[in-house]
Scaffold this active site. Structure first.
Site: not given
Length: 318
Positions: A127-130, A148, A192, A245
Site C-alpha cells: 500500500p505504499g509504506s516503503k 503492483d 519487497d 515479512c
C-alpha cells in the site's frame, strides 16, 4: 509489556508449523510464539518532505509519547498520553506529516539508501509504506516507479502517495517479471516480495490458519522469479534489496542462494544497523547455502519486539 491478543486462543497451531519452527528455533520457539500471539508495538514514520523530525515531535509530544526507533532516524514507537488512540485521525496524519508503519517495515528503504536524482523501482509497492519512504529519501528528485499487480491494491497506494506529497512517482500495474523488457535501467530496486507472512502473525492471526508447506513452495517459486528479473534490470554497479515479512527459509535464504547460483556478478553486501539479529539459516533440507548468504539480515519477532523480517542487500558488480 506484552499483551496477548485475546482471539489468539481460537487459532490452532498446525502440527507441521510447530514441528518446522521448533526444528529451526529450538528453545527459542516458545519466545517466537509468545511474541507472535501478542499485540505489536505501534509505530510511525515522520515524513520529512513536509515537516522536520524535530518539529513533528514538538507538535505531538503533548498527547503522544514518541520513542525513537534505533534503525530509522525518522521512525518512532508511539503511545498515547490521553485516552485517545486514533492517531490515524489526527491532523498530523491528515496533512501527511506522518505515516503509520510498523518498525521492521522501515528497514528495507534504509538499507536500499536511495538518493536524489536516481532511477528507482519499487517492484511490489502497495500500500505504499516503503514507496513513500523511498521517495522521502529521494527528496522527490529523480524517478520512482511504484508497481503492483492488483488494481484494488493500487487504490491505497494512490491515496498514500498523494497524502505524503510525492511528485517524482510513476505508478504502474503489471506483473513484476514483465519488467525484464526494460533492460539494465535502474540504479536501485526494492523487491519487497509477496510472501507467506509468517513474520506478521501478530498483525494477522489468520496466517496461522492459511499456512501450509504447499503454499510456501508456490510462493517461493514466484519470489525466485521476481528477484532474478530485478537483478537483470539493475544497472551494473547498482543495488537491490530483497525483503519479506516471512520467516520461511525457502522464501529467504534459499531465494538469495538461488540468485547467487545464477549470476556470478551478484554480491551480497553487509547490513550494518543497530538492531538485534538472528543467525541466518545456512542449510535447509540437506542443502548448504553459499557463504555470501551469511550477510543477510534475519530478525524474529522476539529479537526486537517487532514483526519477523528478512532483508538482503545485493550489488550488481560491473
Amino acid at each position: 509489556m506484552l499483551k496477548v491478543i485475546p482471539d489468539s486462543t481460537k487459532y490452532e497451531i498446525k502440527p507441521g508449523f510447530e514441528e518446522r519452527y521448533r526444528a529451526i528455533l529450538g528453545d527459542a520457539y516458545d519466545d517466537f510464539m509468545k511474541y507472535s500471539l501478542s499485540y505489536i508495538r505501534r509505530s510511525l514514520r515522520v515524513n520529512t518532505l513536509k515537516i522536520s523530525v524535530k518539529d513533528l515531535v514538538k507538535r505531538m509530544e503533548k498527547n503522544w509519547k514518541l520513542t525513537p526507533i534505533p534503525w530509522c532516524k525518522e521512525g518512532f514507537w508511539f503511545e498515547t498520553k490521553t485516552d485517545r488512540r486514533d492517531i490515524g485521525n489526527t491532523l498530523e496524519h491528515s496533512l501527511g506529516y506522518i505515516y503509520i508503519q510498523v518498525a521492521a517495515s522501515m528497514i528495507p528503504p534504509v538499507v536500499l539508501k536511495p538518493k536524489p536524482g536516481e532511477i528507482v523501482l519499487d517492484m511490489c509497492s502497495s500500500p505504499g509504506s516503503k514507496t513513500t519512504q523511498i521517495a522521502q529519501y529521494m527528496e522527490n528528485k529523480g524517478i520512482l516507479i511504484a508497481n503492483d499487480i492488483n488494481g484494488l491494491r493500487m487504490k491505497p497506494l494512490g491515496i498514500n502517495t498523494r497524502r505524503i506529497g510525492l511528485t517524482n512517482i510513476i505508478t504502474t500495474m503489471m506483473h513484476g517479471h514483465q519488467f525484464f523488457r526494460m533492460g539494465e535501467t535502474f540504479d536501485k530496486i526494492l523487491v519487497d516480495a509477496p510472501c507467506s507472512g509468517t513474520g506478521t502473525i501478530r498483525k494477522s492471526l489468520k496466517t496461522l490458519r492459511m499456512w501450509n508447506p504447499g503454499m510456501i513452495q508456490r510462493i517461493s517459486k514466484e519470489q525466485r522469479r521476481l528477484i532474478e528479473v530485478a537483478f537483470r534490470i539493475l544497472k551494473p554497479g547498482g543495488t537491490m534489496v530483497y525483503s519479506t515479512c516471512s520467516c520461511e527459509p525457502e522464501e529467504n535464504e534459499k531465494t538469495v542462494d538461488s540468485l547467487l547460483g545464477k549470476f556470478d556478478n551478484a554480491k551480497v553486501m553487509d547490513i550494518d544497523l543497530p538492531i538485534n539479529r538472528a543467525k541466518p539459516i545456512m542449510e535447509w533440507e540437506g542443502v548448504k547455502f553459499r557463504k555470501d548468504v551469511s550477510k543477510v539480515l534475519r530478525i524474529w519477532p522476539h529479537d526486537n519486539n517487532t514483526e519477523g523480517f528478512f532483508i538482503a542487500k545485493i550489488k550488481k558488480e560491473k
